[in-house]
Design an enzyme around this catalytic site. Structure first.
Site, PDB file in Angstrom:
ATOM      1  N   HIS A 298      30.931  43.730 -30.369  1.00  0.00           N
ATOM      2  CA  HIS A 298      32.293  43.696 -29.252  1.00  0.00           C
ATOM      3  C   HIS A 298      32.215  44.589 -28.566  1.00  0.00           C
ATOM      4  O   HIS A 298      32.785  45.056 -27.193  1.00  0.00           O
ATOM      5  CB  HIS A 298      33.418  42.885 -30.079  1.00  0.00           C
ATOM      6  CG  HIS A 298      34.521  42.396 -29.298  1.00  0.00           C
ATOM      7  ND1 HIS A 298      34.685  40.724 -28.165  1.00  0.00           N
ATOM      8  CD2 HIS A 298      35.883  42.560 -28.828  1.00  0.00           C
ATOM      9  CE1 HIS A 298      35.785  41.071 -27.338  1.00  0.00           C
ATOM     10  NE2 HIS A 298      36.096  41.911 -26.756  1.00  0.00           N
ATOM     11  N   GLU A 299      33.647  45.339 -29.491  1.00  0.00           N
ATOM     12  CA  GLU A 299      33.618  47.370 -28.800  1.00  0.00           C
ATOM     13  C   GLU A 299      32.380  47.795 -27.249  1.00  0.00           C
ATOM     14  O   GLU A 299      32.740  48.446 -26.743  1.00  0.00           O
ATOM     15  CB  GLU A 299      34.130  47.670 -29.370  1.00  0.00           C
ATOM     16  CG  GLU A 299      35.471  47.245 -30.160  1.00  0.00           C
ATOM     17  CD  GLU A 299      36.527  46.655 -29.314  1.00  0.00           C
ATOM     18  OE1 GLU A 299      36.419  46.560 -27.889  1.00  0.00           O
ATOM     19  OE2 GLU A 299      36.474  45.941 -29.546  1.00  0.00           O
TER      20      GLU A 299
END
Ligand code: PHE
Ligand code: ZN
Length: 867
Positions: A298-299
């Site tokens: 996600h990051e």
């Protein structure tokens, strides 16, 4: 009170100034930090005379405008605004200010996690570091020098590439970092500490070399390998699936113990809650490993969806979060089991987002106003936002979706944009010669009708009626869209609804994605020669609630080829059965038989574990007009006991064939075996017999995985006081120095259904390991207790009182943590009279607290409907 003023999307104005570049110097000391901030600023609007910088709790030392030192008559500093009058068209502003990171308990801006200096600036933390135009549409190039004690802080990090080391200042040293990509201040990051690290490398598709580092507390290096593996998987996936490559020489990740959220995508320097980095077979559960893979991804994905293309203002948050969650969900589905991933995503959505959407804090994925932006990092913006992107993906199809995202990246790279810009790109790519495309589904797609998903709140209910006559099957749909929180009416949605008609052997007669766009719709299917069974909302193609007049759950549980609808049918049938029990009826033997059928199924083991899960308390609660938990608990207990008794032998066989206590592998088969045998064990534990307790104890003492040990601990805690005390003290002495594992200890106790849980939770606050300043610990002890329906909603009101006390207390330390704890009060309105009145008293006590933060005020006043 000025701090309670709401900010409105409709008031958005372009910034009057731009900041071309920023040069920052941080002089870190134990007692104070001195920040020097030099900005090259340009006027963007002729009418602008003064510049207003955001600035919270800063001690200003010096202000210089183009090398002239400003006296106090040239500026004012009031109400979190630093205003400098009479500024020229272009100028250099130098500010020197002091901050005290060691006293920062809010964990916003620059703060200390243990002995590590770190930052958190999204959404508005940068103004706690130095005066700035702290808004995402002001993008600038940052050069940062960090200076600190050489021994205490050998590692000095910031965004971008490392350009210079300064070794000449004896016991102090410094490093300069330069990030060539213009970025908003919320993506700025700095870290200083004595850190261990693991290092690796990645070569991008175009041959660029990237150094990968994961930093953590010394001694934890061996727990970083899963995170590193996940990072490389994410980098490869984004190249293959979205054509996106990484764009700096270094990618750094730092794990810290004190962090308000999961992780943060700062450009080139992600800062993570250590919960989402550190793992090994002894200390992390399978769920932890999966969580790390998805949050690391996600990051990483934010580098394109969030950083290269960012949000114009915070109302656009879903632009980056909805899209990035959709991307990480697709990534996890590709790498693991697609069917399991989809079910887990939907479960999460229903447990959190549906509850929020049915409460007075409901809001569109693009809200219109906020008091504290921190309160809008919600499951609506994230998870419902991801569902909205998923619907676009379904409407466009894989190939056009890729064309559309390519166009999005091409058109808006380096800009701060809106959700409308995103929708424009999605719509353009679905056109042929400027006309809405006749797409593969056979419908022209007009995304403007789709826009309502961004502006309305609440979950629509779709009533489904079926008719079969003369070889014609007619499907009639009626949309019921709830009113908005302010009572105003809302319009019907446009969405894809994937359905199938199934013959008596379980084969699909047809599968089709219908486009629903009106309040009532009729779909007619001719030449259907036998009466079909309807399979509706396959794959959960839209985030809606289906209400069906006719249904044959038992048939679908056995025969639906769509893994989602099969699961859904098992859940719905169980819900129906439980509700009948709650109405005093006998247990439905047809359900029991269908459940038995599932036990024999030969399917993916993790999927099977999901099929065998009984509906959660939250699922049942959401269907009640007036909520009361006791009947739900009683019905669940009764059904579980009945199933366990009926299928004891089968469950035991499932347990023993899949129980491999020495296997610590985390491949999907091993995780599936654990999921299934632990599901079986949990069901069997309803028998509370010595035989089962013995199995559980053995699992606790002989299994090598944390997954198995935590399940065993949890079962023991709930059924046997004596053994649970023994196991818990064993666990405690083994892991007391590992705060991530201690979170599991606290949450097991807080979630316990045993008598006396609240008293134990209160006592645990004095445990040496517990620390109210560390968000993870607060979440595992207090947050988990607030989701313990049995004890939190106890009829003596003590659960409510305890939580209210904690919210008031923690609010003085960390308002973001405190407002997070208020989530448990969101069902207030729907509670039965007794609970509602008690909760009301506590909410009123919270809201009338002196100097309450705006974070908590905003949530509680919405729950109580105070305007
Ligand atoms: N932007 C972070 C993410 O979703 C979440 C976050 C928000 C972290 C605010 C900290 C503070 O990846
Ligand atoms: Zn995110």
């Amino acid at each position: 009170m000025s701090k309670l003023q709401a900010i409105y999307l409709k008031d958005y104005k372009k910034p009057e100034f731009s900041i071309k570049d920023v040069e920052l110097v941080f002089d870190l000391y134990e007692e104070e930090t001195i920040v020097t901030n030099i900005m090259n600023i340009k006027k963007e609007s002729d009418s602008a005379k003064e510049i207003v910088l955001d600035s919270i709790d800063l001690e200003l030392k010096e202000l210089w405008l183009n090398d002239v030192k400003l006296g106090e008559s040239h500026y004012s500093y009031v109400d979190e605004k630093l205003t400098i009058s009479d500024v020229p068209a272009a100028f250099r502003l130098k500010i020197i200010n002091k901050i005290y990171p060691q006293n920062n308990t809010e964990l916003e801006g620059l703060y200390k996690s243990g002995s590590i200096f770190c930052t958190q600036n999204e959404p508005e933390g940068f103004r706690r570091i130095t005066p700035y135009l702290d808004r995402p549409d002001v993008m600038s190039v940052f050069r940062t020098t960090v200076i600190a004690d050489r021994k205490k802080y050998p590692i000095l990090l910031s965004n971008g590439n490392k350009t210079q080391c300064h070794d000449s200042f004896d016991e102090r040293h410094g490093v300069t970092w330069f990030d060539p990509h213009p970025k908003p201040s919320y993506l700025f990051a700095l870290v200083a500490g004595d850190l261990g690290s693991v290092n690796d490398e990645f070569t991008t598709a175009s041959g660029e070399h990237v150094e990968l580092n994961i930093y953590c507390d010394l001694g934890n290096e061996s727990k970083c390998s899963h995170a590193m593996k996940s990072l490389k998987e994410a980098m490869t996936w984004d190249e293959e699936k979205y054509g996106r490559e990484y764009d700096l020489e270094i990618y750094n990740i730092v794990a810290v113990d004190s962090f308000n959220m999961g992780a943060m995508e700062n450009k080139g320097l992600n800062i993570f809650n250590s919960h989402y980095v550190l793992a090994d077979e002894d200390t992390a559960s399978d769920m932890n490993f999966m969580g790390i893979q998805s949050v690391i991804a996600h990051e990483y994905f934010h580098n394109w969806t969030g950083n290269r293309i960012t949000c114009r203002d915070w109302f656009q948050l879903t632009l980056k979060e909805g899209l990035t969650v959709f991307r990480d969900q697709s990534f996890s589905a590709d790498l693991n089991s697609r069917e399991v991933q989809r079910i887990e995503d939907v479960k999460g959505l229903r447990e959190r987002q549906f509850v929020e959407d049915a409460s007075p804090t409901a809001h569109p994925i693009q809200p219109e106003s906020y008091i504290s932006m921190n309160n809008f990092y919600t499951s609506t913006v994230y998870e419902k936002g991801a569902e909205v992107i998923r619907m676009i993906h379904t409407l466009l199809g894989e190939e056009n979706y890729r064309k559309a995202t390519d166009l999005y990246f091409e058109s808006f790279d380096g800009q701060a944009v809106t959700t409308n810009d995103f929708l424009w790109a999605m719509g353009e790519a679905s056109k042929v010669n400027g006309e809405a495309r006749e797409d593969a589904l056979g419908y022209g797609i007009d995304l403007s009708a789709f826009e309502l998903w961004y502006h309305q709140s609440g979950t629509p209910k779709i009533h489904v009626q079926e008719d079969y006559y003369n070889n014609t099957f007619t499907l009639s749909l009626t949309q019921k869209v709830p009113n908005a929180v302010d009572g105003s009416e809302q319009k019907p949605y446009f969405f894809p609804l994937k359905i199938a008609l199934i013959d008596e052997d379980g084969n699909d007669i047809l599968e089709k994605t219908l486009i629903v766009s009106k309040e009532t719709e009729e779909f007619v299917f001719d030449d259907i020669n036998t009466k079909p069974t309807l399979s509706v909302n396959r794959d959960f193609s839209a985030p809606i609630i289906i209400e069906q007049d006719d249904n044959d759950y038992s048939f679908l549980m056995k025969h639906d080829k769509n893994s989602f609808v099969r699961y859904e049918s098992a859940q719905s049938f169980a819900v129906e059965t439980l509700e009948a029990i709650m109405n005093g009826e006998e247990i439905d033997e047809e359900f029991v038989a269908a459940f038995g059928y599932l036990l024999d199924l030969d399917v993916d083991l993790s999927y099977k574990a999901l099929l065998l899960e009984l509906p959660t308390i939250s699922t049942l609660m959401q269907r009640q007009k007036v909520i009361d938990f006791e009947p739900i608990y009683e019905a669940k207990e009764k059904l579980a006991k009945y199933l366990a008794t009926t299928y004891k032998e089968k469950l035991l066989t499932l347990y023993t064939t899949n129980h491999k206590p020495l296997n610590q592998d985390i491949d999907s088969l091993s995780m599936g075996e654990r999921a299934l045998k632990n599901r079986s064990l949990r069901l069997l534990s309803a028998l509370e017999s010595d035989e089962i307790i013995d199995l559980v104890s053995k699992q606790y003492s002989s299994s090598l995985t944390m997954t198995d040990r935590v399940v065993a601990l949890d079962i023991l805690e709930n059924i046997t006081e004596l053994l649970s005390e023994m196991a818990l003290s064993d666990f405690y002495s083994k892991y007391r120095d590992d705060t991530l594992v201690m979170n599991k200890y606290f949450s097991t106790l807080s979630a316990s259904e045993r008598e006396g849980t609240l008293e134990r939770v209160i006592a645990l606050q004095d445990d040496e390991v517990y620390d109210e300043k560390v968000p993870n610990l607060v979440r595992s002890l207090i947050g988990v207790f607030a989701r313990n329906y049995k004890h939190f909603h106890a009829k003596d009101g003590n659960g409510y009182k305890f939580l209210a006390d904690k919210i008031i207390e923690i609010d003085t330390i960390n308002p973001q943590m405190a407002s997070g704890l208020c989530a448990a009060f969101k069902i207030y309105e729907k509670l039965n009279e007794t609970n509602r009145m008690m909760m009301k008293g506590e909410l009123e006590r919270v809201v009338s607290t002196q100097s309450l933060s705006k974070n908590v005020y905003e949530i509680v006043s919405k729950i109580l409907k105070i305007n």
